[in-house]
Design an enzyme around this catalytic site. Structure first.
Site, PDB file in Angstrom:
ATOM      1  N   LYS A 213      18.421  18.354  -2.799  1.00 15.77           N
ATOM      2  CA  LYS A 213      19.859  19.124  -2.463  1.00 15.77           C
ATOM      3  C   LYS A 213      19.614  20.328  -1.362  1.00 15.77           C
ATOM      4  O   LYS A 213      18.288  20.674  -1.378  1.00 15.77           O
ATOM      5  CB  LYS A 213      20.092  19.765  -3.513  1.00 15.77           C
ATOM      6  CG  LYS A 213      20.692  19.222  -5.039  1.00 15.77           C
ATOM      7  CD  LYS A 213      21.025  19.507  -6.335  1.00 15.77           C
ATOM      8  CE  LYS A 213      21.876  20.923  -6.453  1.00 15.77           C
ATOM      9  NZ  LYS A 213      22.782  21.786  -7.512  1.00 15.77           N
TER      10      LYS A 213
ATOM     11  N   GLU B  44      13.605  16.702 -10.375  1.00 11.43           N
ATOM     12  CA  GLU B  44      12.801  15.343 -11.278  1.00 11.43           C
ATOM     13  C   GLU B  44      14.367  13.983 -10.445  1.00 11.43           C
ATOM     14  O   GLU B  44      15.473  14.805 -10.637  1.00 11.43           O
ATOM     15  CB  GLU B  44      12.559  16.011 -12.522  1.00 11.43           C
ATOM     16  CG  GLU B  44      14.088  16.507 -13.293  1.00 11.43           C
ATOM     17  CD  GLU B  44      13.421  16.378 -14.400  1.00 11.43           C
ATOM     18  OE1 GLU B  44      12.476  15.702 -14.869  1.00 11.43           O
ATOM     19  OE2 GLU B  44      13.883  17.252 -15.577  1.00 11.43           O
TER      20      GLU B  44
ATOM     21  N   ASP C 161      29.421  26.091 -16.759  1.00 20.02           N
ATOM     22  CA  ASP C 161      30.366  24.656 -15.904  1.00 20.02           C
ATOM     23  C   ASP C 161      29.881  23.821 -17.130  1.00 20.02           C
ATOM     24  O   ASP C 161      29.145  22.481 -16.441  1.00 20.02           O
ATOM     25  CB  ASP C 161      29.399  24.713 -14.283  1.00 20.02           C
ATOM     26  CG  ASP C 161      30.816  24.226 -14.279  1.00 20.02           C
ATOM     27  OD1 ASP C 161      31.793  23.625 -14.663  1.00 20.02           O
ATOM     28  OD2 ASP C 161      30.390  22.798 -12.742  1.00 20.02           O
TER      29      ASP C 161
ATOM     30  N   LYS D  30      30.140  20.840 -18.808  1.00 21.10           N
ATOM     31  CA  LYS D  30      30.838  19.269 -18.661  1.00 21.10           C
ATOM     32  C   LYS D  30      30.679  18.138 -18.978  1.00 21.10           C
ATOM     33  O   LYS D  30      29.049  17.900 -18.758  1.00 21.10           O
ATOM     34  CB  LYS D  30      32.103  19.274 -17.510  1.00 21.10           C
ATOM     35  CG  LYS D  30      31.017  19.623 -16.078  1.00 21.10           C
ATOM     36  CD  LYS D  30      32.333  19.629 -14.965  1.00 21.10           C
ATOM     37  CE  LYS D  30      31.199  19.354 -13.926  1.00 21.10           C
ATOM     38  NZ  LYS D  30      32.709  19.943 -12.351  1.00 21.10           N
ATOM     39  N   PRO D  31      30.624  17.116 -19.037  1.00 22.24           N
ATOM     40  CA  PRO D  31      30.356  15.503 -18.351  1.00 22.24           C
ATOM     41  C   PRO D  31      29.625  15.525 -18.584  1.00 22.24           C
ATOM     42  O   PRO D  31      28.804  14.638 -17.640  1.00 22.24           O
ATOM     43  CB  PRO D  31      31.671  14.429 -19.819  1.00 22.24           C
ATOM     44  CG  PRO D  31      32.615  15.747 -20.463  1.00 22.24           C
ATOM     45  CD  PRO D  31      32.452  17.074 -19.402  1.00 22.24           C
TER      46      PRO D  31
ATOM     47  N   ASN E 226      27.650  17.495 -15.789  1.00 18.31           N
ATOM     48  CA  ASN E 226      26.851  17.857 -15.805  1.00 18.31           C
ATOM     49  C   ASN E 226      26.259  17.535 -17.003  1.00 18.31           C
ATOM     50  O   ASN E 226      24.996  18.905 -17.265  1.00 18.31           O
ATOM     51  CB  ASN E 226      27.284  19.397 -15.778  1.00 18.31           C
ATOM     52  CG  ASN E 226      27.315  19.778 -14.417  1.00 18.31           C
ATOM     53  OD1 ASN E 226      27.357  18.928 -13.309  1.00 18.31           O
ATOM     54  ND2 ASN E 226      28.305  20.732 -14.472  1.00 18.31           N
TER      55      ASN E 226
ATOM     56  N   ASP F 291      22.708  21.341 -13.133  1.00 18.22           N
ATOM     57  CA  ASP F 291      23.243  22.531 -12.288  1.00 18.22           C
ATOM     58  C   ASP F 291      23.487  23.663 -12.467  1.00 18.22           C
ATOM     59  O   ASP F 291      24.731  24.180 -13.736  1.00 18.22           O
ATOM     60  CB  ASP F 291      24.718  21.772 -12.029  1.00 18.22           C
ATOM     61  CG  ASP F 291      25.001  22.099 -10.872  1.00 18.22           C
ATOM     62  OD1 ASP F 291      25.026  23.735 -10.106  1.00 18.22           O
ATOM     63  OD2 ASP F 291      26.763  21.618 -10.862  1.00 18.22           O
TER      64      ASP F 291
END
Length: 317
Positions: free
Chosen positions: A40, A88, A134, A136-137, A139, A151
């Site tokens: 990232k 990973e 945060d 949520k699906p 993540n 995240d």
């Protein structure tokens, strides 16, 4: 960066995977570890923003220091010549993709098992004085028979926070308002994620914006994030955040579930954060809903081996 690029010693780019509002994510090869990994890094057009650089490096340092079976791992955080976080590679699929792929709904015990995994990861983070903010699906990845939470880019300690940190349609009401935040905000995240997993829909209308780019530790003078509204614009907040206008419809109106599971999901979505269950009691509720033979093992929330289809319920159930 094209395939073959070596952005930092020991890593070679294999492919560009995705671009967000401020990040590029690459499939890469680690020569030291002899395995694939994810890199990232900041988008070239955002590299001049010090707050985003620090945000990325902070997430990398956290994930390097943390070790938990339901959190993604970071191998390394590189500061120069450009900031990189090496993660990973997870070979499963996000829960958001799973929701879109299945033609029928996930079995109730699997919904509870996913909730148990999320509670485990959040309990670990809360023990380190950190809120995820945060959940949520998109993540959550199902990988190697486990759910893993991704995240930490908007994670922060409990306490006061600017309005709108996170993803609008998944925010707890107190996140949308900009009030003091506690572990209850992540309990809301578990509830709204399980609501969507169980029913295929969100309890509130979805707003077509992404996670804000606001600095997670921003001060009162930080810029208003894209897609957000002024803290003084009550009407604007209500339009952007329908969860401020009323409570979620009970999950039982959209899907027949065991009473205890439906009650747990509904309790997570209480508008008043003090009325929501704590992570420990929520985990105990999910654990009690699991068949006895699954209590002490770590299968995927699907209850199936990697590569096999998830168990689905009949449409009428």
């Amino acid at each position: 960066m094209p395939p073959g690029t070596r952005p930092v010693a020991g890593y070679e780019i294999l492919a560009h995977l995705t671009r967000t509002g401020w990040l590029d994510v690459y499939d890469a090869w680690s020569h030291e570890r002899d395995c694939r990994c994810l890199l990232k890094t900041l988008r070239p057009d955002r590299r001049h923003e010090p707050r985003l650089r620090e945000r990325l490096l902070r997430e990398g340092r956290w994930l390097e220091a943390f070790s938990h079976p339901h959190l993604v791992r970071a191998y390394e955080t590189v500061e120069a010549p450009e900031p990189f976080v090496v993660l990973e590679t997870l070979t499963g699929e996000t829960v958001a993709h799973l929701i879109g792929r299945l033609h029928r709904r996930l079995a109730a015990p699997d919904v509870a098992f996913l909730g148990l995994h999320l509670c485990s990861a959040l309990h670990y983070l809360h023990g380190r004085d950190l809120l995820h903010l945060d959940v949520k699906p998109s993540n959550v990845i199902i990988d190697c028979r486990r759910a893993k939470l991704l995240d930490l880019s908007v994670a922060r300690p409990p306490g006061p926070a600017p309005a709108g940190i996170g993803t609008p349609c998944y925010l707890a009401p107190e996140q949308a308002r900009g009030a003091d935040l506690s572990a209850a905000a992540d309990v809301w995240g578990v509830g709204i994620t399980l609501y969507e997993v169980a029913t295929g829909d969100l309890p509130f209308p979805e707003i077509t914006t992404t996670t804000t780019d606001r600095e997670p530790a921003g001060d009162a003078g930080a810029d208003t994030p894209s897609g957000s509204v002024s803290p003084d614009d009550t009407y604007g907040r209500q339009r952007l955040y329908p969860q401020l206008e009323g409570r979620a419809a009970p999950v039982g109106t959209a899907r027949r579930l065991p009473r205890a599971l439906a009650a747990a999901v509904d309790a997570c979505l209480e508008p008043d954060p003090t009325a929501r269950p704590d992570i420990g009691s929520l985990a105990a509720t999910f654990d009690a809903l699991l068949p006895f033979h699954r209590r002490d093992v770590e299968p995927a929330p699907s209850g199936s081996a990697p590569g096999q289809p998830l168990r689905e319920e009949a449409a009428h159930e």
